[in-house]
Scaffold this motif. Structure first.
Motif, PDB file in Angstrom:
ATOM      1  N   VAL A 164     -40.185 -93.154 -16.516  1.00  0.00           N
ATOM      2  CA  VAL A 164     -40.322 -91.805 -17.006  1.00  0.00           C
ATOM      3  C   VAL A 164     -41.504 -91.090 -16.333  1.00  0.00           C
ATOM      4  O   VAL A 164     -40.938 -89.798 -15.722  1.00  0.00           O
ATOM      5  N   LEU A 165     -42.417 -91.822 -15.964  1.00  0.00           N
ATOM      6  CA  LEU A 165     -43.778 -91.243 -15.079  1.00  0.00           C
ATOM      7  C   LEU A 165     -42.953 -91.167 -13.667  1.00  0.00           C
ATOM      8  O   LEU A 165     -43.504 -89.870 -13.090  1.00  0.00           O
ATOM      9  N   ASP A 166     -42.171 -91.888 -13.213  1.00  0.00           N
ATOM     10  CA  ASP A 166     -41.720 -91.767 -11.732  1.00  0.00           C
ATOM     11  C   ASP A 166     -40.948 -90.395 -11.654  1.00  0.00           C
ATOM     12  O   ASP A 166     -40.738 -89.835 -10.498  1.00  0.00           O
ATOM     13  N   ALA A 167     -40.195 -90.233 -12.858  1.00  0.00           N
ATOM     14  CA  ALA A 167     -39.279 -88.997 -12.781  1.00  0.00           C
ATOM     15  C   ALA A 167     -39.848 -87.754 -13.090  1.00  0.00           C
ATOM     16  O   ALA A 167     -39.558 -86.536 -12.789  1.00  0.00           O
ATOM     17  N   THR A 200     -39.527 -87.198 -24.102  1.00  0.00           N
ATOM     18  CA  THR A 200     -38.924 -88.695 -24.252  1.00  0.00           C
ATOM     19  C   THR A 200     -39.651 -89.168 -25.555  1.00  0.00           C
ATOM     20  O   THR A 200     -40.762 -89.437 -25.423  1.00  0.00           O
ATOM     21  N   ALA A 201     -38.803 -89.815 -26.377  1.00  0.00           N
ATOM     22  CA  ALA A 201     -39.334 -90.383 -27.393  1.00  0.00           C
ATOM     23  C   ALA A 201     -39.220 -92.017 -26.937  1.00  0.00           C
ATOM     24  O   ALA A 201     -38.199 -92.419 -26.284  1.00  0.00           O
ATOM     25  N   VAL A 202     -40.172 -92.606 -27.187  1.00  0.00           N
ATOM     26  CA  VAL A 202     -40.199 -94.249 -26.775  1.00  0.00           C
ATOM     27  C   VAL A 202     -39.862 -94.876 -28.015  1.00  0.00           C
ATOM     28  O   VAL A 202     -40.704 -94.857 -29.166  1.00  0.00           O
ATOM     29  N   VAL A 203     -38.864 -95.767 -28.111  1.00  0.00           N
ATOM     30  CA  VAL A 203     -38.509 -96.819 -28.933  1.00  0.00           C
ATOM     31  C   VAL A 203     -38.471 -98.094 -28.695  1.00  0.00           C
ATOM     32  O   VAL A 203     -37.751 -98.554 -27.546  1.00  0.00           O
ATOM     33  N   GLY A 224     -36.384 -95.105 -23.620  1.00  0.00           N
ATOM     34  CA  GLY A 224     -36.751 -93.798 -23.647  1.00  0.00           C
ATOM     35  C   GLY A 224     -35.618 -92.762 -23.876  1.00  0.00           C
ATOM     36  O   GLY A 224     -34.847 -92.509 -23.177  1.00  0.00           O
ATOM     37  N   LEU A 225     -35.678 -92.248 -25.072  1.00  0.00           N
ATOM     38  CA  LEU A 225     -34.671 -91.419 -25.516  1.00  0.00           C
ATOM     39  C   LEU A 225     -35.340 -89.640 -24.903  1.00  0.00           C
ATOM     40  O   LEU A 225     -36.033 -89.185 -25.731  1.00  0.00           O
ATOM     41  N   THR A 226     -34.537 -89.155 -24.118  1.00  0.00           N
ATOM     42  CA  THR A 226     -34.864 -88.099 -23.470  1.00  0.00           C
ATOM     43  C   THR A 226     -34.192 -86.802 -23.405  1.00  0.00           C
ATOM     44  O   THR A 226     -32.807 -86.845 -23.473  1.00  0.00           O
TER      45      THR A 226
END
Length: 268
Positions: A17-20, A100-103, A111-113
């Protein structure tokens, strides 16, 4: 919706997620494992991160000297800011373009984005306000780079290299595992025949622990036969104590076996 991110661990999800992310990211309400994962994946190329976290989660994660020291590195480098946020919500990563929600499941994390513009704008507004109202969190742990550099300057390259090697062999450095930062410092000092006065003065100056804590820990390690001391006369005042390893089982070069043996002796 953007594509769901799935990884073997929370750290895998955070890294992707951070890379994106094309701008700064706010990480909201992470649990201790997510804080640890974030600290592990942040680097010089990462976007800036503002961490809004529950005080309990921060304390639990940073009880590990490695996590706290690496987090302090990131803070000093301007990559990470940390503030307290005790209101609670889902664990979220919020950027200017997505939420993004982290599950976390048993064996994987996801990561649900979403990049829905209205929702993203609402989330950014909410957590921008929360950040402005939040109090800064003091790690109270020196950056690992400073610890290492000052150790080499005060006690020499060999002790600093052993300190690095022992930390690399450990997954965690916390009191409930038998090997915390003070124990590790005394262990490598004994391996190199350093004086208790020198290692405890360094530890207090750099912000690891007080001289009294070093002295108490030294006594406990002596009682477990992990280290022993030898009096070294000086011109004026009481003799200094030279630290030495207290058991032949510790005279080994393999770092993994070295730390396993020391831990076993300390927790016996």
């Amino acid at each position: 919706m953007k594509q769901t991110v799935v990884g073997q661990s929370v750290a895998d999800v955070l890294e992707r997620v951070l890379d994106a992310a094309d701008d700064g990211v706010v990480v909201v309400a992470p649990d201790p494992e997510t804080v640890e994962g974030l600290v592990r994946v942040l680097g010089e190329e990462s976007p800036s991160v503002r961490l809004l976290a529950d005080t309990g989660a921060l304390k639990a994660a940073t009880a590990d000297f490695l996590v706290a020291g690496r987090a302090a590195n990131h803070v000093e480098q301007g990559i990470l800011e940390i503030r307290r946020y005790d209101e609670g919500t889902n664990a979220l990563l919020v950027s200017g373009s997505s939420v993004t929600a982290v599950v976390r499941g048993d064996d994987h994390a996801a990561g649900l984005t979403t990049n829905d513009e209205a929702f993203v704008a609402d989330a950014n507004g909410r957590f921008t306000d929360a950040w402005a109202d939040a109090e800064a969190y003091d790690l109270r742990t020196p950056p690992l780079t400073r610890v290492r550099d000052t150790l080499e300057a005060e006690l020499g390259e060999s002790t600093a290299e052993d300190f690095d090697a022992v930390l690399s062999a450990l997954d965690t450095v916390r009191g409930d595992t038998g090997l915390d930062e003070v124990t590790v410092s005394l262990l490598v000092a004994a391996r190199n025949g350093d004086l208790l006065y020198d290692i405890s003065r360094w530890g207090e100056d750099v912000g690891i622990a007080s001289k009294a804590t070093f002295s108490r820990t030294k006594t406990r390690m002596e009682e477990s036969d992990v280290i022993e001391t030898e009096k070294v006369p000086i011109d004026v005042g009481r003799p200094r104590l030279r630290l030495q390893l207290g058991d032949d089982r510790l005279n080994i070069e393999d770092e993994g076996e070295f730390v396993r043996t020391a831990r076993s002796m300390l927790t016996a």
